[in-house]
Design a protein around this motif. Sequence first.
Motif, PDB file in Angstrom:
ATOM      1  N   PHE A 228       0.826  -1.213   0.000  1.00 51.48           N
ATOM      2  CA  PHE A 228       0.000   0.000   0.000  1.00 51.48           C
ATOM      3  C   PHE A 228       0.859   1.262   0.000  1.00 51.48           C
ATOM      4  CE2 PHE A 228      -3.066  -3.091   1.699  1.00 51.48           C
ATOM      5  CZ  PHE A 228      -4.163  -2.825   0.900  1.00 51.48           C
ATOM      6  N   GLU A 229       1.985   1.220  -0.686  1.00 56.49           N
ATOM      7  CA  GLU A 229       2.837   2.399  -0.799  1.00 56.49           C
ATOM      8  C   GLU A 229       2.412   3.198  -2.025  1.00 56.49           C
ATOM      9  OE1 GLU A 229       6.816   1.001  -0.945  1.00 56.49           O
ATOM     10  OE2 GLU A 229       6.822   0.266   1.136  1.00 56.49           O
ATOM     11  N   PRO A 230       2.124   4.495  -1.865  1.00 58.87           N
ATOM     12  CA  PRO A 230       1.623   5.298  -2.990  1.00 58.87           C
ATOM     13  C   PRO A 230       2.547   5.221  -4.205  1.00 58.87           C
ATOM     14  CG  PRO A 230       1.452   6.511  -0.933  1.00 58.87           C
ATOM     15  CD  PRO A 230       2.231   5.268  -0.612  1.00 58.87           C
ATOM     16  N   VAL A 231       1.927   5.120  -5.373  1.00 60.45           N
ATOM     17  CA  VAL A 231       2.683   5.077  -6.628  1.00 60.45           C
ATOM     18  C   VAL A 231       2.568   6.432  -7.316  1.00 60.45           C
ATOM     19  CG1 VAL A 231       2.334   2.601  -6.898  1.00 60.45           C
ATOM     20  CG2 VAL A 231       0.698   4.196  -7.929  1.00 60.45           C
ATOM     21  N   ALA A 232       3.538   6.705  -8.171  1.00 58.71           N
ATOM     22  CA  ALA A 232       3.486   7.945  -8.938  1.00 58.71           C
ATOM     23  C   ALA A 232       2.279   7.909  -9.871  1.00 58.71           C
ATOM     24  CB  ALA A 232       4.767   8.108  -9.742  1.00 58.71           C
ATOM     25  N   THR A 233       1.477   8.958  -9.844  1.00 58.20           N
ATOM     26  CA  THR A 233       0.272   8.998 -10.673  1.00 58.20           C
ATOM     27  C   THR A 233       0.320  10.183 -11.614  1.00 58.20           C
ATOM     28  OG1 THR A 233      -0.891  10.244  -8.961  1.00 58.20           O
ATOM     29  CG2 THR A 233      -1.145   7.850  -8.935  1.00 58.20           C
ATOM     30  N   GLY A 234      -0.193   9.964 -12.799  1.00 51.56           N
ATOM     31  CA  GLY A 234      -0.320  11.041 -13.764  1.00 51.56           C
ATOM     32  C   GLY A 234      -1.791  11.281 -14.035  1.00 51.56           C
ATOM     33  N   SER A 235      -2.121  11.512 -15.283  1.00 51.66           N
ATOM     34  CA  SER A 235      -3.522  11.696 -15.649  1.00 51.66           C
ATOM     35  C   SER A 235      -4.252  10.364 -15.586  1.00 51.66           C
ATOM     36  CB  SER A 235      -3.617  12.259 -17.062  1.00 51.66           C
ATOM     37  OG  SER A 235      -3.151  11.293 -18.008  1.00 51.66           O
ATOM     38  N   GLU A 236      -5.551  10.420 -15.588  1.00 55.73           N
ATOM     39  CA  GLU A 236      -6.343   9.194 -15.592  1.00 55.73           C
ATOM     40  C   GLU A 236      -6.032   8.357 -16.826  1.00 55.73           C
ATOM     41  OE1 GLU A 236     -10.989   8.395 -16.179  1.00 55.73           O
ATOM     42  OE2 GLU A 236     -10.538   9.242 -14.193  1.00 55.73           O
ATOM     43  N   ALA A 237      -5.862   9.026 -17.966  1.00 56.10           N
ATOM     44  CA  ALA A 237      -5.537   8.304 -19.202  1.00 56.10           C
ATOM     45  C   ALA A 237      -4.193   7.588 -19.085  1.00 56.10           C
ATOM     46  CB  ALA A 237      -5.526   9.275 -20.384  1.00 56.10           C
ATOM     47  N   ASP A 238      -3.217   8.235 -18.446  1.00 53.15           N
ATOM     48  CA  ASP A 238      -1.906   7.611 -18.257  1.00 53.15           C
ATOM     49  C   ASP A 238      -2.009   6.395 -17.343  1.00 53.15           C
ATOM     50  OD1 ASP A 238      -0.706   9.499 -19.873  1.00 53.15           O
ATOM     51  OD2 ASP A 238      -0.060  10.776 -18.200  1.00 53.15           O
ATOM     52  N   LEU A 239      -2.801   6.535 -16.270  1.00 51.26           N
ATOM     53  CA  LEU A 239      -2.984   5.406 -15.360  1.00 51.26           C
ATOM     54  C   LEU A 239      -3.651   4.224 -16.050  1.00 51.26           C
ATOM     55  CD1 LEU A 239      -4.090   6.913 -11.914  1.00 51.26           C
ATOM     56  CD2 LEU A 239      -1.972   5.733 -12.457  1.00 51.26           C
ATOM     57  N   CYS A 240      -4.640   4.515 -16.870  1.00 47.10           N
ATOM     58  CA  CYS A 240      -5.322   3.446 -17.605  1.00 47.10           C
ATOM     59  C   CYS A 240      -4.350   2.712 -18.520  1.00 47.10           C
ATOM     60  CB  CYS A 240      -6.473   4.017 -18.431  1.00 47.10           C
ATOM     61  SG  CYS A 240      -7.910   4.534 -17.463  1.00 47.10           S
ATOM     62  N   GLU A 241      -3.518   3.472 -19.206  1.00 45.11           N
ATOM     63  CA  GLU A 241      -2.552   2.863 -20.125  1.00 45.11           C
ATOM     64  C   GLU A 241      -1.541   2.011 -19.366  1.00 45.11           C
ATOM     65  OE1 GLU A 241       0.763   4.280 -23.447  1.00 45.11           O
ATOM     66  OE2 GLU A 241      -0.767   5.685 -22.741  1.00 45.11           O
ATOM     67  N   GLU A 242      -1.059   2.539 -18.222  1.00 43.03           N
ATOM     68  CA  GLU A 242      -0.081   1.787 -17.451  1.00 43.03           C
ATOM     69  C   GLU A 242      -0.709   0.543 -16.826  1.00 43.03           C
ATOM     70  OE1 GLU A 242       3.296   2.339 -13.934  1.00 43.03           O
ATOM     71  OE2 GLU A 242       2.047   4.056 -14.517  1.00 43.03           O
ATOM     72  N   LEU A 243      -1.943   0.665 -16.353  1.00 46.15           N
ATOM     73  CA  LEU A 243      -2.610  -0.478 -15.748  1.00 46.15           C
ATOM     74  C   LEU A 243      -2.735  -1.627 -16.744  1.00 46.15           C
ATOM     75  CD1 LEU A 243      -5.801  -0.343 -13.517  1.00 46.15           C
ATOM     76  CD2 LEU A 243      -5.455  -2.157 -15.166  1.00 46.15           C
ATOM     77  N   PHE A 244      -3.221  -1.316 -17.944  1.00 47.57           N
ATOM     78  CA  PHE A 244      -3.406  -2.403 -18.910  1.00 47.57           C
ATOM     79  C   PHE A 244      -2.062  -2.996 -19.326  1.00 47.57           C
ATOM     80  CE2 PHE A 244      -4.285  -4.439 -22.980  1.00 47.57           C
ATOM     81  CZ  PHE A 244      -5.397  -5.205 -22.634  1.00 47.57           C
ATOM     82  N   ALA A 245      -1.043  -2.163 -19.456  1.00 44.92           N
ATOM     83  CA  ALA A 245       0.283  -2.673 -19.828  1.00 44.92           C
ATOM     84  C   ALA A 245       0.823  -3.604 -18.743  1.00 44.92           C
ATOM     85  CB  ALA A 245       1.246  -1.504 -20.055  1.00 44.92           C
ATOM     86  N   ARG A 246       0.642  -3.231 -17.474  1.00 44.91           N
ATOM     87  CA  ARG A 246       1.116  -4.079 -16.377  1.00 44.91           C
ATOM     88  C   ARG A 246       0.314  -5.384 -16.301  1.00 44.91           C
ATOM     89  NH1 ARG A 246       4.280  -1.897 -12.204  1.00 44.91           N
ATOM     90  NH2 ARG A 246       4.935   0.272 -12.550  1.00 44.91           N
ATOM     91  N   MET A 247      -0.986  -5.284 -16.497  1.00 45.95           N
ATOM     92  CA  MET A 247      -1.808  -6.483 -16.486  1.00 45.95           C
ATOM     93  C   MET A 247      -1.448  -7.408 -17.642  1.00 45.95           C
ATOM     94  SD  MET A 247      -5.940  -6.920 -16.700  1.00 45.95           S
ATOM     95  CE  MET A 247      -5.895  -6.741 -18.484  1.00 45.95           C
ATOM     96  N   LYS A 543     -12.228   1.602 -16.584  1.00 51.22           N
ATOM     97  CA  LYS A 543     -11.823   2.650 -17.522  1.00 51.22           C
ATOM     98  C   LYS A 543     -10.709   2.153 -18.444  1.00 51.22           C
ATOM     99  CE  LYS A 543     -14.420   6.257 -16.748  1.00 51.22           C
ATOM    100  NZ  LYS A 543     -15.242   6.841 -17.833  1.00 51.22           N
ATOM    101  N   ALA A 544      -9.747   1.431 -17.863  1.00 52.33           N
ATOM    102  CA  ALA A 544      -8.628   0.919 -18.657  1.00 52.33           C
ATOM    103  C   ALA A 544      -9.088  -0.115 -19.676  1.00 52.33           C
ATOM    104  CB  ALA A 544      -7.578   0.303 -17.732  1.00 52.33           C
ATOM    105  N   LEU A 545     -10.181  -0.788 -19.381  1.00 57.93           N
ATOM    106  CA  LEU A 545     -10.664  -1.861 -20.254  1.00 57.93           C
ATOM    107  C   LEU A 545     -11.690  -1.399 -21.276  1.00 57.93           C
ATOM    108  CD1 LEU A 545     -11.027  -4.675 -17.569  1.00 57.93           C
ATOM    109  CD2 LEU A 545      -9.308  -4.558 -19.395  1.00 57.93           C
ATOM    110  N   GLU A 546     -12.113  -0.146 -21.207  1.00 59.43           N
ATOM    111  CA  GLU A 546     -13.140   0.333 -22.143  1.00 59.43           C
ATOM    112  C   GLU A 546     -12.762   0.135 -23.615  1.00 59.43           C
ATOM    113  OE1 GLU A 546     -14.184   4.321 -21.059  1.00 59.43           O
ATOM    114  OE2 GLU A 546     -15.537   3.668 -19.460  1.00 59.43           O
TER     115      GLU A 546
END
Length: 633
Positions: A228-247, A543-546
């Motif tokens: 539960f250590e905070p991660v660097a966050t950017g825009s929502e669009a950036d988070l969506c892109e990073e989430l899907f790439a990591r998954m 959102k990342a999966l839309e």
Amino acid sequence: MCGIAGLFDITGHQAFDRGLLREMNQTQFHRGPDEGGDFLEPGIALAHRRLSIIDLSSGQQPMHSADGAVSLVYNGEIYNFGELAAELKGLGYQFRTRCDTEVILYAWQEWGEACVERFRGMFAFAIYDARRQCVFLARDRLGIKPLFYSLLHDGVVAFGSELKVLKAHPKLPRSLEPRAVEDYFALGYIPEPKTIYRGVYKLRPGHTLLLERGKSMPNQREYWDVPFEPVATGSEADLCEELFARMREAVDIRLVSEVPLGAFLSGGVDSSAVVAAMAQLQSDPVNTCAIGFDVPQFNETDFARQVADRYGTNHLERVVASDDFDLLDTLAALYDEPYADSSAIPTYRVCQLARERVTVALSGDGGDEHFAGYRRYRWHMNEERMRNLLPLGIRKPVFGTLGRLYPKLDWAPRVFRAKTTFESIGRTAVEAYLHSVSLTSDTQRNLMFSDAMQRELQGYRAVETFEHYARRCPADDPLSLIQYLDMKTYLVGDILTKVDRASMAHSLEVRVPLLDHKFIEWVSGLPVNMKLRGQEGKYILKKALEPHLPHDVLYRPKMGFGVPLGKWFRGPLKKRIRESLLEGNLAQSGMFCQSYLEQLVNDHQSGLREYSAPLWALMMFQASMADDDISLA
């Protein structure tokens, strides 16, 4: 996937009986029907059942180091074994196989107990090191693979992949653990590290256990926890892109296999996400399978078909009759100890279906816990806002009284069923969360258990398990707290246990990309409003999966994987439920108040109350313990 078994004398070098070792190992034949092996020396015995997935021609176990000093039995998959093998080769180790088993062997020799910190995957293993005169037991970070152990009265530690392995040993203690019974009737499963028996344990996820000859106290160590250590966050669009790439990367490393591979496709968000990623990573159509029911409110196959059509999967679908209760006794034997999640029935069937085509299947388990997908998270957070308006000293007497006085209107529309809400507001956050997930309330269990059972409990209550983990939670916000509680209890004790036993019953390996620990470390550090936003759970995941999944799949109401228990107990199981609860070993055990059990049955079957959850828990308890002496006398 495989099964392991073993015996280690921590006091001396007694000779073990090969026949007993093989009998223990044979109880888990289903976990590894391809091959079996064993190894015995004075004071140590190891056995293994193998389901061949990678390097089919070699990798037999127990596996030994070149000098014979180190021996290993192992269940699981290490997905980064190629990288580790390259590193170990650079350090001078010479490999005889292409499998991950040998990587564990040399990693122990090079890094000792810290080797587990380098593994990325799911695993439970035992290493015997003759030089150090020790056995090292380890379990993966999330508890995907099980590991049981017990210190017997003669100084021998018995261990294995399933409780039935230990039950085959004649010296295993078989007296019931009362606290485990309390936990079971609260939760529907027995949370780690307890089992139904006194002195028999599950190794906690993310823990190792070092057994050293001459030392009576094993050394248990936690090597990982959800940060539960905070991660660097950017825009929502950036988070969506990073989430899907990591998954997608977590899925990709789980596609290595030398046998047919596919995926479960329930039609929910998580399994659909895994299939979408698989389809983008492989050129051949993904093998998918889905189970449906002939009752519309339990059938999700239309949504599964939407995803299958979108990605052109090789889809296998089967509808199961809603009276598929013939598995009851099969499940009781499969889980070895009381287990009351009725979705074990469709899970068993979907594993059976998948095995018709594949030996390895990817699942979407873990998404609800880590992305706050359960409805109960929304309810808890809504109640938490109300709890924060008044101090506990005021809430407890006022709302506690309202909860006691307000009638239990199971038959009424939800807006009129306020009893549970009143009761929750009058509790602490941890007590309230346990209350929301429990099969039975504290009051019901007090009525259910006999005076003799109450004395055995000595004041213990199931909430103590939750309070233990709440004190250790690395996060300080209320949503992360209940997610953490689920990861430590429900995820491992219920969900992963269910999938492991159901899949292994069919010699099917299930891989869980959404529980990749690197992915989890990143997800745990996302802002809570990216997981639960308003009343929308899994916000950032959806959102990342839309761009990848149909809108109806992402934003439809969650259905779950349930069965019509209430209907069964008023119909085809009407006689059995009465016999299970009111006759035989359950009635004679002295553990329960028989008049209250009779009231539960009568009120449910008359339609006055909905008691299907406690009735199922009681029936599965009776079925699971049919061969045990459960008398308190």
